[in-house]
Design a protein around this motif. Structure first.
Motif, PDB file in Angstrom:
ATOM      1  N   LEU A   1      24.459   9.192  29.693  1.00  0.00           N
ATOM      2  CA  LEU A   1      23.186   8.777  30.295  1.00  0.00           C
ATOM      3  C   LEU A   1      22.017   9.521  29.642  1.00  0.00           C
ATOM      4  CD1 LEU A   1      23.891   8.596  34.151  1.00  0.00           C
ATOM      5  CD2 LEU A   1      23.193   6.709  32.693  1.00  0.00           C
ATOM      6  N   ALA A   2      22.212  10.825  29.443  1.00  0.00           N
ATOM      7  CA  ALA A   2      21.129  11.653  28.886  1.00  0.00           C
ATOM      8  C   ALA A   2      20.831  11.277  27.438  1.00  0.00           C
ATOM      9  CB  ALA A   2      21.498  13.132  28.992  1.00  0.00           C
ATOM     10  N   SER A   3      21.818  10.674  26.751  1.00  0.00           N
ATOM     11  CA  SER A   3      21.613  10.294  25.345  1.00  0.00           C
ATOM     12  C   SER A   3      21.195   8.834  25.204  1.00  0.00           C
ATOM     13  CB  SER A   3      22.903  10.500  24.550  1.00  0.00           C
ATOM     14  OG  SER A   3      23.435  11.755  24.811  1.00  0.00           O
ATOM     15  N   ALA A   4      20.838   8.194  26.311  1.00  0.00           N
ATOM     16  CA  ALA A   4      20.536   6.752  26.266  1.00  0.00           C
ATOM     17  C   ALA A   4      19.140   6.458  25.736  1.00  0.00           C
ATOM     18  CB  ALA A   4      20.698   6.140  27.665  1.00  0.00           C
ATOM     19  N   GLY A   5      18.374   7.509  25.449  1.00  0.00           N
ATOM     20  CA  GLY A   5      17.028   7.304  24.897  1.00  0.00           C
ATOM     21  C   GLY A   5      15.996   6.998  25.969  1.00  0.00           C
ATOM     22  N   ILE A   6      16.300   7.366  27.201  1.00  0.00           N
ATOM     23  CA  ILE A   6      15.369   7.096  28.303  1.00  0.00           C
ATOM     24  C   ILE A   6      14.747   8.425  28.753  1.00  0.00           C
ATOM     25  CG2 ILE A   6      15.171   6.231  30.674  1.00  0.00           C
ATOM     26  CD1 ILE A   6      17.615   4.441  30.017  1.00  0.00           C
ATOM     27  N   PRO A   7      13.406   8.518  28.710  1.00  0.00           N
ATOM     28  CA  PRO A   7      12.780   9.784  29.117  1.00  0.00           C
ATOM     29  C   PRO A   7      12.776   9.973  30.640  1.00  0.00           C
ATOM     30  CG  PRO A   7      11.108   8.205  28.395  1.00  0.00           C
ATOM     31  CD  PRO A   7      12.434   7.514  28.262  1.00  0.00           C
ATOM     32  N   ASN A   8      12.506  11.194  31.010  1.00  0.00           N
ATOM     33  CA  ASN A   8      12.249  11.566  32.417  1.00  0.00           C
ATOM     34  C   ASN A   8      13.384  11.210  33.383  1.00  0.00           C
ATOM     35  OD1 ASN A   8      10.886  12.714  34.514  1.00  0.00           O
ATOM     36  ND2 ASN A   8       9.336  11.108  34.692  1.00  0.00           N
ATOM     37  N   MET A   9      14.509  11.879  33.170  1.00  0.00           N
ATOM     38  CA  MET A   9      15.657  11.694  34.085  1.00  0.00           C
ATOM     39  C   MET A   9      15.921  12.999  34.822  1.00  0.00           C
ATOM     40  SD  MET A   9      18.683   9.889  31.955  1.00  0.00           S
ATOM     41  CE  MET A   9      18.725   8.174  31.583  1.00  0.00           C
ATOM     42  N   LEU A  10      16.106  12.889  36.124  1.00  0.00           N
ATOM     43  CA  LEU A  10      16.420  14.051  36.962  1.00  0.00           C
ATOM     44  C   LEU A  10      17.839  13.910  37.501  1.00  0.00           C
ATOM     45  CD1 LEU A  10      15.199  16.605  38.478  1.00  0.00           C
ATOM     46  CD2 LEU A  10      14.701  15.029  40.373  1.00  0.00           C
ATOM     47  N   ARG A  11      18.606  14.982  37.418  1.00  0.00           N
ATOM     48  CA  ARG A  11      19.981  14.957  37.956  1.00  0.00           C
ATOM     49  C   ARG A  11      20.022  15.763  39.257  1.00  0.00           C
ATOM     50  NH1 ARG A  11      25.270  17.609  34.909  1.00  0.00           N
ATOM     51  NH2 ARG A  11      26.826  17.030  36.474  1.00  0.00           N
ATOM     52  N   ILE A  12      20.586  15.130  40.281  1.00  0.00           N
ATOM     53  CA  ILE A  12      20.705  15.768  41.594  1.00  0.00           C
ATOM     54  C   ILE A  12      22.182  15.678  41.982  1.00  0.00           C
ATOM     55  CG2 ILE A  12      20.018  15.618  44.034  1.00  0.00           C
ATOM     56  CD1 ILE A  12      17.626  13.825  42.996  1.00  0.00           C
ATOM     57  N   GLU A  13      22.830  16.787  42.235  1.00  0.00           N
ATOM     58  CA  GLU A  13      24.276  16.712  42.531  1.00  0.00           C
ATOM     59  C   GLU A  13      24.634  17.666  43.660  1.00  0.00           C
ATOM     60  OE1 GLU A  13      27.067  16.488  39.093  1.00  0.00           O
ATOM     61  OE2 GLU A  13      28.091  18.151  40.116  1.00  0.00           O
ATOM     62  N   HIS A  14      25.556  17.226  44.484  1.00  0.00           N
ATOM     63  CA  HIS A  14      26.076  18.097  45.545  1.00  0.00           C
ATOM     64  C   HIS A  14      27.590  17.931  45.666  1.00  0.00           C
ATOM     65  CE1 HIS A  14      26.588  19.091  50.049  1.00  0.00           C
ATOM     66  NE2 HIS A  14      26.797  20.157  49.306  1.00  0.00           N
TER      67      HIS A  14
ATOM     68  N   SER B   1      29.195  14.318  44.615  1.00  0.00           N
ATOM     69  CA  SER B   1      28.542  13.126  44.068  1.00  0.00           C
ATOM     70  C   SER B   1      27.144  13.504  43.619  1.00  0.00           C
ATOM     71  CB  SER B   1      28.459  12.027  45.129  1.00  0.00           C
ATOM     72  OG  SER B   1      27.520  12.381  46.112  1.00  0.00           O
ATOM     73  N   GLY B   2      26.540  12.607  42.882  1.00  0.00           N
ATOM     74  CA  GLY B   2      25.192  12.908  42.409  1.00  0.00           C
ATOM     75  C   GLY B   2      24.376  11.654  42.200  1.00  0.00           C
ATOM     76  N   MET B   3      23.114  11.894  41.888  1.00  0.00           N
ATOM     77  CA  MET B   3      22.181  10.817  41.574  1.00  0.00           C
ATOM     78  C   MET B   3      21.469  11.198  40.288  1.00  0.00           C
ATOM     79  SD  MET B   3      22.233   8.856  44.370  1.00  0.00           S
ATOM     80  CE  MET B   3      20.795   7.788  44.302  1.00  0.00           C
ATOM     81  N   VAL B   4      21.348  10.242  39.387  1.00  0.00           N
ATOM     82  CA  VAL B   4      20.473  10.438  38.239  1.00  0.00           C
ATOM     83  C   VAL B   4      19.270   9.526  38.479  1.00  0.00           C
ATOM     84  CG1 VAL B   4      20.189  10.063  35.754  1.00  0.00           C
ATOM     85  CG2 VAL B   4      22.279  11.119  36.636  1.00  0.00           C
ATOM     86  N   VAL B   5      18.088  10.123  38.521  1.00  0.00           N
ATOM     87  CA  VAL B   5      16.885   9.350  38.851  1.00  0.00           C
ATOM     88  C   VAL B   5      15.966   9.292  37.630  1.00  0.00           C
ATOM     89  CG1 VAL B   5      14.943   9.086  40.439  1.00  0.00           C
ATOM     90  CG2 VAL B   5      17.073  10.127  41.261  1.00  0.00           C
ATOM     91  N   VAL B   6      15.690   8.070  37.200  1.00  0.00           N
ATOM     92  CA  VAL B   6      14.767   7.842  36.081  1.00  0.00           C
ATOM     93  C   VAL B   6      13.363   7.666  36.668  1.00  0.00           C
ATOM     94  CG1 VAL B   6      14.173   6.276  34.183  1.00  0.00           C
ATOM     95  CG2 VAL B   6      16.576   6.662  34.777  1.00  0.00           C
ATOM     96  N   ASN B   7      12.367   8.294  36.065  1.00  0.00           N
ATOM     97  CA  ASN B   7      10.992   8.280  36.570  1.00  0.00           C
ATOM     98  C   ASN B   7      10.926   8.771  38.018  1.00  0.00           C
ATOM     99  OD1 ASN B   7       9.977   7.199  34.173  1.00  0.00           O
ATOM    100  ND2 ASN B   7      10.284   5.091  34.861  1.00  0.00           N
ATOM    101  N   PRO B   8      11.497   9.935  38.312  1.00  0.00           N
ATOM    102  CA  PRO B   8      11.505  10.394  39.710  1.00  0.00           C
ATOM    103  C   PRO B   8      10.077  10.654  40.184  1.00  0.00           C
ATOM    104  CG  PRO B   8      12.120  12.188  38.227  1.00  0.00           C
ATOM    105  CD  PRO B   8      12.063  10.941  37.390  1.00  0.00           C
ATOM    106  N   PRO B   9       9.793  10.435  41.464  1.00  0.00           N
ATOM    107  CA  PRO B   9       8.501  10.855  41.998  1.00  0.00           C
ATOM    108  C   PRO B   9       8.301  12.338  41.678  1.00  0.00           C
ATOM    109  CG  PRO B   9       9.755   9.663  43.658  1.00  0.00           C
ATOM    110  CD  PRO B   9      10.656   9.828  42.481  1.00  0.00           C
ATOM    111  N   TYR B  10       7.058  12.725  41.420  1.00  0.00           N
ATOM    112  CA  TYR B  10       6.832  14.131  41.016  1.00  0.00           C
ATOM    113  C   TYR B  10       7.197  15.094  42.145  1.00  0.00           C
ATOM    114  CZ  TYR B  10       2.564  14.485  43.770  1.00  0.00           C
ATOM    115  OH  TYR B  10       1.686  14.522  44.828  1.00  0.00           O
ATOM    116  N   THR B  11       7.311  14.552  43.368  1.00  0.00           N
ATOM    117  CA  THR B  11       7.636  15.380  44.536  1.00  0.00           C
ATOM    118  C   THR B  11       9.143  15.608  44.692  1.00  0.00           C
ATOM    119  OG1 THR B  11       7.569  13.276  45.707  1.00  0.00           O
ATOM    120  CG2 THR B  11       5.643  14.696  45.930  1.00  0.00           C
ATOM    121  N   LEU B  12       9.963  14.810  43.996  1.00  0.00           N
ATOM    122  CA  LEU B  12      11.398  14.778  44.324  1.00  0.00           C
ATOM    123  C   LEU B  12      12.125  16.083  43.994  1.00  0.00           C
ATOM    124  CD1 LEU B  12      13.555  12.915  45.570  1.00  0.00           C
ATOM    125  CD2 LEU B  12      14.124  12.136  43.262  1.00  0.00           C
TER     126      LEU B  12
END
Ligand code: SAM
Length: 279
Positions: free
Chosen positions: A211-224, A237-248
């Motif tokens: 996912l990180a090498s897919a050429g898409i900027p601004n990805m946030l990884r959240i995992e628990h 499990s986790g979430m990868v969020v593209v263009n996350p809100p700046y608050t996230l």
């Protein structure tokens, strides 16, 4: 092959992370008056009955919402999620658990639009009766990957795309990467949230690397993870969020340790919060 039924897993610890993240993003989108579009690729049935045979079979919800329902944590995004579940259970007893479409149905404004794809005939039919006839909410018995092509970009040009496969088809791990690349090209301003299970650490990290090498900027990884890594079985499990809100990221910095404290078994959990690709 569609043997996966979310009714056996609804409300588990993974749903808690996914639905807290989803709700935090929806609330962020509501900060602007302009309507948004919510696109759910793998919608499921929409809402689940806690005392059904399926949810009671393994009682997975007890590892998630069962530990949070009716509680106050002092953390905004978690308490908001718990309150939303409360509105579905006005008697104070946990009878219903919302799926991702129902979370957005409850949180959206009348002007916000939803497009939901789901292939399983029974889940599609439940979902259809849940949403009823609404010009703003459309349910499609359509393949998730086709729907990403035919339904994006939305006219609103802003919104959340939730990608939540069951991964029963192993190919999904590969399909997601190419589907995301194409969908992001069509809707580059959209927020995309991809859910993933932690089943086997090496495979998880390989998926994240792809996912990180897919050429898409601004990805946030959240995992628990509620348990340490093991050879098999879902430990987190986790979430990868593209263009996350700046608050996230800041919200998750506060929320993850609290979720971990409340949901992890014997203090053996762990969390990850990292910017995967730069803005
Ligand atoms: N997003 C839901 C939620 O949070 O409440 C749960 C979704 S569940 C993990 C995955 C769903 O995807 C299942 O209901 C399954 O029937 C559906 N599904 C599997 N493959 C699909 C495909 N190719 N296209 C659309 N739906 C699919």
């Amino acid at each position: 092959m569609l043997s996966y039924r979310h009714s056996y897993h609804a409300g588990n610890f993974a749903d808690v992370l996914k639905h807290c993240t989803q709700l935090a993003i929806i609330e962020y989108l509501k900060r602007k008056d302009k309507p948004f579009c919510y696109h759910d690729t793998h919608s499921g049935a929409g809402v689940y009955t806690v005392y059904s045979a399926e949810m009671q079979k393994n009682g997975e919800y007890q590892s998630g919402i069962g530990k949070l329902f009716g509680r106050r944590t002092g953390v905004g995004i978690i308490d908001h999620y718990i309150d939303l579940i409360g509105t579905l259970n006005p008697t104070g007893r946990l009878n219903n658990y919302p799926g991702s479409p129902q979370i957005t149905l409850l949180a959206r404004r009348p002007t916000d639009r939803m497009q939901l794809t789901e292939l399983h005939p029974a889940d599609y039919s439940h979902l259809q009766s849940l949403v009823g006839k609404s010009k703003k909410v459309k349910v499609y018995q359509q393949d998730a990957w086709q729907g990403l092509k035919s339904l994006l970009p939305p006219a609103e040009k802003r919104g959340l795309v939730l990608i939540d496969p069951s991964y029963e088809v192993k190919q999904d791990y590969k399909t997601i990467v190419s589907a995301l690349q194409q969908a992001h090209k069509r809707f580059s301003s959209g927020i995309f949230a991809i859910w993933y299970p932690v089943l086997e650490r090496k495979a998880t990290e390989q998926f994240i690397d792809r996912l990180a090498s897919a050429g898409i900027p601004n990805m946030l990884r959240i995992e628990h993870c509620i348990l340490p890594d093991v050879e098999s079985g879902m430990t987190g499990s986790g979430m990868v969020v593209v263009n996350p809100p700046y608050t996230l990221k800041a919200d998750m910095e506060i929320a993850l340790p609290v979720l971990d404290k409340l949901l992890s078994e014997g203090m053996s959990g762990s969390t990850v919060l990292e910017q995967l690709t730069e803005e």
